[in-house]
Design a protein around this motif. Structure first.
Motif, short mmCIF file in Angstrom:
data_model
loop_
_atom_site.label_atom_id
_atom_site.label_comp_id
_atom_site.label_asym_id
_atom_site.label_seq_id
_atom_site.Cartn_x
_atom_site.Cartn_y
_atom_site.Cartn_z
N LEU A 41 0.82 -1.21 0.00
CA LEU A 41 0.00 0.00 0.00
C LEU A 41 0.85 1.26 0.00
N VAL A 42 2.03 1.21 0.61
CA VAL A 42 2.96 2.35 0.55
C VAL A 42 3.40 2.55 -0.90
N VAL A 43 3.74 1.47 -1.56
CA VAL A 43 4.14 1.56 -2.97
C VAL A 43 2.99 2.15 -3.80
N ALA A 44 1.77 1.71 -3.53
CA ALA A 44 0.61 2.23 -4.26
C ALA A 44 0.44 3.73 -4.03
N GLU A 45 0.60 4.19 -2.80
CA GLU A 45 0.46 5.62 -2.51
C GLU A 45 1.54 6.43 -3.23
N LEU A 46 2.75 5.92 -3.24
CA LEU A 46 3.84 6.63 -3.92
C LEU A 46 3.61 6.66 -5.43
N ARG A 47 3.14 5.55 -6.00
CA ARG A 47 2.84 5.50 -7.44
C ARG A 47 1.68 6.44 -7.78
N ARG A 48 0.69 6.52 -6.90
CA ARG A 48 -0.42 7.45 -7.12
C ARG A 48 0.09 8.89 -7.13
N GLY A 49 1.00 9.19 -6.21
CA GLY A 49 1.59 10.53 -6.18
C GLY A 49 2.31 10.87 -7.47
N ALA A 50 3.05 9.90 -8.01
CA ALA A 50 3.75 10.13 -9.27
C ALA A 50 2.76 10.38 -10.41
N ALA A 51 1.66 9.64 -10.40
CA ALA A 51 0.64 9.83 -11.44
C ALA A 51 0.01 11.22 -11.35
N ARG A 52 -0.20 11.70 -10.15
CA ARG A 52 -0.76 13.05 -9.97
C ARG A 52 0.22 14.12 -10.46
N ILE A 53 1.50 13.93 -10.17
CA ILE A 53 2.52 14.88 -10.60
C ILE A 53 2.62 14.90 -12.12
N ARG A 54 2.44 13.75 -12.75
CA ARG A 54 2.56 13.64 -14.20
C ARG A 54 1.64 14.62 -14.93
N ALA A 61 7.67 13.64 -12.93
CA ALA A 61 7.05 12.33 -12.73
C ALA A 61 7.96 11.21 -13.23
N ASP A 62 8.64 11.44 -14.36
CA ASP A 62 9.58 10.44 -14.87
C ASP A 62 10.71 10.19 -13.87
N GLN A 63 11.22 11.27 -13.26
CA GLN A 63 12.27 11.12 -12.24
C GLN A 63 11.75 10.35 -11.04
N LEU A 64 10.53 10.66 -10.62
CA LEU A 64 9.93 9.97 -9.48
C LEU A 64 9.70 8.50 -9.81
N TRP A 67 12.97 6.72 -9.48
CA TRP A 67 13.29 6.54 -8.07
C TRP A 67 12.45 5.42 -7.47
N LEU A 68 11.16 5.38 -7.82
CA LEU A 68 10.28 4.33 -7.31
C LEU A 68 10.69 2.95 -7.82
N ASP A 69 11.12 2.87 -9.07
CA ASP A 69 11.62 1.59 -9.59
C ASP A 69 12.80 1.10 -8.75
N ALA A 70 13.71 2.01 -8.43
CA ALA A 70 14.88 1.65 -7.62
C ALA A 70 14.46 1.28 -6.20
N LEU A 71 13.51 2.01 -5.63
CA LEU A 71 13.01 1.71 -4.29
C LEU A 71 12.40 0.31 -4.26
N GLU A 72 11.55 0.01 -5.23
CA GLU A 72 10.93 -1.30 -5.30
C GLU A 72 11.97 -2.40 -5.45
N ALA A 73 12.98 -2.16 -6.25
CA ALA A 73 14.04 -3.16 -6.43
C ALA A 73 14.81 -3.39 -5.13
N SER A 74 15.07 -2.30 -4.40
CA SER A 74 15.85 -2.44 -3.17
C SER A 74 15.06 -3.11 -2.05
N PHE A 75 13.73 -3.02 -2.11
CA PHE A 75 12.87 -3.66 -1.10
C PHE A 75 12.19 -4.91 -1.65
N ALA A 76 12.61 -5.40 -2.78
CA ALA A 76 11.89 -6.45 -3.52
C ALA A 76 11.40 -7.59 -2.64
N ASP A 77 12.25 -8.10 -1.76
CA ASP A 77 11.85 -9.22 -0.92
C ASP A 77 11.33 -8.77 0.44
N ARG A 78 11.12 -7.45 0.58
CA ARG A 78 10.63 -6.91 1.85
C ARG A 78 9.44 -5.98 1.63
#
Length: 127
Positions: A41-54, A61-64, A67-78
């Motif tokens: 749900l945190v990922v969903a909120e952050l993705r929603r924020g990026a969509a609003r900025i777009r 939004a592209d930069q965000l 960053w979110l892709d990298a965040l998801e990759a770093s937390f992939a198993d968490r």
């Protein structure tokens, strides 16, 4: 071993880098690593924020998104899912309102669905 479920506001604060709250930065430096978890749900909120900025700033939004892709990759198993078991436990806990105090002094007035997504692995107890 203590594990921490990070809320959206903590992730957003940390994204500020050197401008982030010094207490949040110090706490994160002490606890960074495999003990930190996200809810889907945190990922969903952050993705929603990026969509609003777009809508107003596609380049930002592209930069965000990057960053979110990298965040998801770093937390992939968490990244904790919201399962039927979590929803049932959340509903049972939902009769209480309680306060969560962090070690850097902020207060979250109600525990809602995000903190309870950790219930499948640990216990959340109202104060």
């Amino acid at each position: 071993m203590t594990r921490y479920l990070l809320d959206t506001n903590v992730i957003a604060e940390l994204r500020k880098g050197s401008r982030a709250n010094s207490g949040v930065r110090r706490w994160f430096e002490r606890h960074a690593g495999d003990d930190l978890w996200l809810s889907v749900l945190v990922v969903a909120e952050l993705r929603r924020g990026a969509a609003r900025i777009r809508r107003r700033n596609p380049a930002e939004a592209d930069q965000l998104d990057s960053w979110l892709d990298a965040l998801e990759a770093s937390f992939a198993d968490r990244i904790l899912p919201v399962t039927l078991d979590v929803v049932r436990r959340w509903a049972a806990l939902g009769i209480w309102t309680f306060t969560i105090r962090s070690s850097f002094g902020d207060v979250w007035p109600e525990a809602k669905l995000k903190p309870s997504s950790a219930v499948g692995r640990s216990t959340v107890s109202p104060h």
